[in-house]
Design an enzyme around this catalytic site. Structure first.
Site, PDB file in Angstrom:
ATOM      1  CD1 TRP A 109      -2.399  -2.133   1.540  1.00  0.00           C
ATOM      2  CD2 TRP A 109      -3.109  -0.873  -0.167  1.00  0.00           C
ATOM      3  NE1 TRP A 109      -3.485  -2.755   0.975  1.00  0.00           N
ATOM      4  CE2 TRP A 109      -3.943  -2.012  -0.059  1.00  0.00           C
ATOM      5  CE3 TRP A 109      -3.363   0.058  -1.176  1.00  0.00           C
ATOM      6  CZ2 TRP A 109      -5.014  -2.233  -0.939  1.00  0.00           C
ATOM      7  CZ3 TRP A 109      -4.429  -0.168  -2.038  1.00  0.00           C
ATOM      8  CH2 TRP A 109      -5.235  -1.296  -1.918  1.00  0.00           C
ATOM      9  CG  ASP A 179      -3.141   4.136   4.278  1.00  0.00           C
ATOM     10  OD1 ASP A 179      -4.228   4.012   4.867  1.00  0.00           O
ATOM     11  OD2 ASP A 179      -2.878   3.549   3.201  1.00  0.00           O
ATOM     12  CE  LYS A 203      -8.853  -2.567   3.452  1.00  0.00           C
ATOM     13  NZ  LYS A 203      -7.984  -1.710   2.676  1.00  0.00           N
TER      14      LYS A 203
HETATM   15  C1  LIG Z   1      -7.401  -1.199   1.582  1.00  0.00           C
HETATM   16  C2  LIG Z   1      -6.285  -0.220   1.752  1.00  0.00           C
HETATM   17  C3  LIG Z   1      -6.138   0.899   0.931  1.00  0.00           C
HETATM   18  C4  LIG Z   1      -7.012   1.164  -0.266  1.00  0.00           C
HETATM   19  O1  LIG Z   1      -8.278   1.427   0.069  1.00  0.00           O
HETATM   20  P1  LIG Z   1      -9.368   1.773  -1.045  1.00  0.00           P
HETATM   21  O2  LIG Z   1     -10.514   2.210  -0.206  1.00  0.00           O
HETATM   22  O3  LIG Z   1      -9.631   0.516  -1.815  1.00  0.00           O
HETATM   23  O4  LIG Z   1      -8.820   2.843  -1.898  1.00  0.00           O
HETATM   24  C5  LIG Z   1      -5.117   1.780   1.205  1.00  0.00           C
HETATM   25  N1  LIG Z   1      -4.267   1.576   2.221  1.00  0.00           N
HETATM   26  C6  LIG Z   1      -4.371   0.500   3.031  1.00  0.00           C
HETATM   27  C7  LIG Z   1      -3.412   0.327   4.147  1.00  0.00           C
HETATM   28  C8  LIG Z   1      -5.380  -0.428   2.819  1.00  0.00           C
HETATM   29  O5  LIG Z   1      -5.485  -1.497   3.624  1.00  0.00           O
END
Ligand SMILES: *Cc1c(COP(=O)(O)O)cnc(C)c1O
Length: 369
Positions: A109, A179, A203
């Site tokens: 990511w 993030d 998530k």
């Molecule tokens: C799932 C995820 C993303 C991407 O998320 P989207 O909503 O699909 O754009 C970005 N960073 C991390 C750490 C993730 O787990």
């Protein structure tokens, strides 16, 4: 509930707490006694405005967000913010000719964040990551740019199962950007030095569609002129996150999840349960005489996404593991397609009992094979 009880170990969209699902089912057709459903309620209505403001308030209270930050409800997922961050922050680089930002790449990511950011800012990788990713290298070798607008890191790498135990150190005056898509509100967050904390809701916080950015106030209002309105923190703040139609249903679900967190011991209660769940699963892996393995540096092992191999990565054994686990009601355990193997995602809503079921299954599977 119809059908047989199953356990959702999916990486995202992921499990939603049972009581939240039940309440959402009830209110789907009749929201707050209005006679119309929550998903068919206008985003300009008093009902929705109240919902949005109370969700924001819950966020601030449950995550203990300091008062010099704004909570913005955005679109586009974590991926949208890979562009949103450089578009909003490049003006803070001391290098005015060629604005730059520092990036720590620890997995898939943060790697994707770099690929997107490069379109809008000069990216300096503070070190060359080794693959396969097993955790960040020794910090003394990091090459940081004193002119950087910010230092970016992924607090929890969902695919590779790497989580920062605490935020990386940054240079004076260079804000951190985190993030937290896959470890949002999983323990107390230390906002010190952070400019932006961002993540999608699907998530740990509810359903896909809502992206949350917690932004320090002094960083709002210097976006690049080309920044689209929906990615501009200033535009979003000015409009109380209703610059266009927000993802109303996702905001509603996140509100219910935040209430569930509040009723279940808050973020500290979650942190304790999350640690106990992760400890249980890692112990099962580490005490299996190598039948199960996870090669992440222990200090950087994720509490949320736990990837492991079976029989050192034996394709037949791993396929059998998935097949038998699925038959036993444990779903979505397949590792990400880029790395293979098994991955158990044990986000906030997955219970210790559910992890125990998996651990018991792992012991049986090992004995059998
Ligand atoms: C799932 C995820 C993303 C991407 O998320 P989207 O909503 O699909 O754009 C970005 N960073 C991390 C750490 C993730 O787990």
């Amino acid at each position: 509930m119809t059908g047989k009880r199953v356990i959702n170990f999916g990486a995202g969209p992921a499990k939603i707490p049972e009581t939240v699902m039940e309440q959402a089912e009830r209110e789907f057709r009749n929201f707050n006694g209005t006679g119309i459903g929550v998903a068919e309620t206008s985003h300009r209505s008093a009902q929705f405005t109240e919902l949005l403001n109370s969700t924001k308030k819950l966020f601030v209270e449950e995550l203990h967000i300091p008062s010099n930050y704004e909570v913005l409800f955005l679109h586009g997922g974590g991926t949208g913010q890979f562009a949103g961050v450089p578009l909003n922050l490049s003006a803070f680089s001391k290098n005015k000719e060629q604005p730059t930002a520092d990036y720590i790449v620890t997995g898939a990511w943060s790697g994707k964040a770099v690929d997107e950011a490069k379109k809008f800012i000069h990216v300096n990788k503070v070190f060359e990551p080794t693959k396969p990713y097993t955790g960040p290298p020794v910090v003394d070798t990091w090459k940081r740019d004193p002119d950087a607008a910010y230092l970016y890191y992924c607090a929890n790498e969902t695919v590779h199962g790497i989580e920062f135990p605490k935020a990386p150190e940054t240079l004076p005056g260079v804000p951190l950007v985190a993030d937290v898509s896959s470890n949002f509100i999983s323990k107390r967050f230390d906002f010190t030095d952070h400019g932006i904390v961002l993540g999608g809701a699907q998530k740990n916080l509810g359903t896909a569609g809502l992206t949350v950015a917690i932004v320090r106030q002094d960083l709002i209002g210097k976006e690049q002129p080309i920044t689209p309105g929906i990615l501009s923190y200033a535009e979003m703040l000015k409009n109380n996150s209703v610059y266009n139609t927000p993802s109303t249903f996702s905001i509603y679900i996140t509100k219910l999840v935040l209430e569930w967190i509040r009723e279940n011991g808050g973020v500290d209660g979650l942190a304790e349960r999350n640690q106990a769940k992760a400890d249980l699963l890692y112990q099962a892996i580490d005490n299996s005489d190598g039948f199960y393995s996870n090669n992440i540096v222990p200090e950087y092992r994720s509490r949320m996404n736990i990837p492991f191999r079976v029989g050192g990565g034996d394709a037949d054994l791993e396929a059998a593991f998935i097949k038998e686990a699925t038959a036993a009601g444990m779903l979505c355990l397949k590792g990400h397609r880029s790395v293979g193997g098994i991955r158990a995602s044990i986000y906030n809503s997955v219970t210790l009992d559910e992890v125990q079921v998996l651990v018991d299954f792992m012991a049986e599977f090992k004995a059998k094979h």
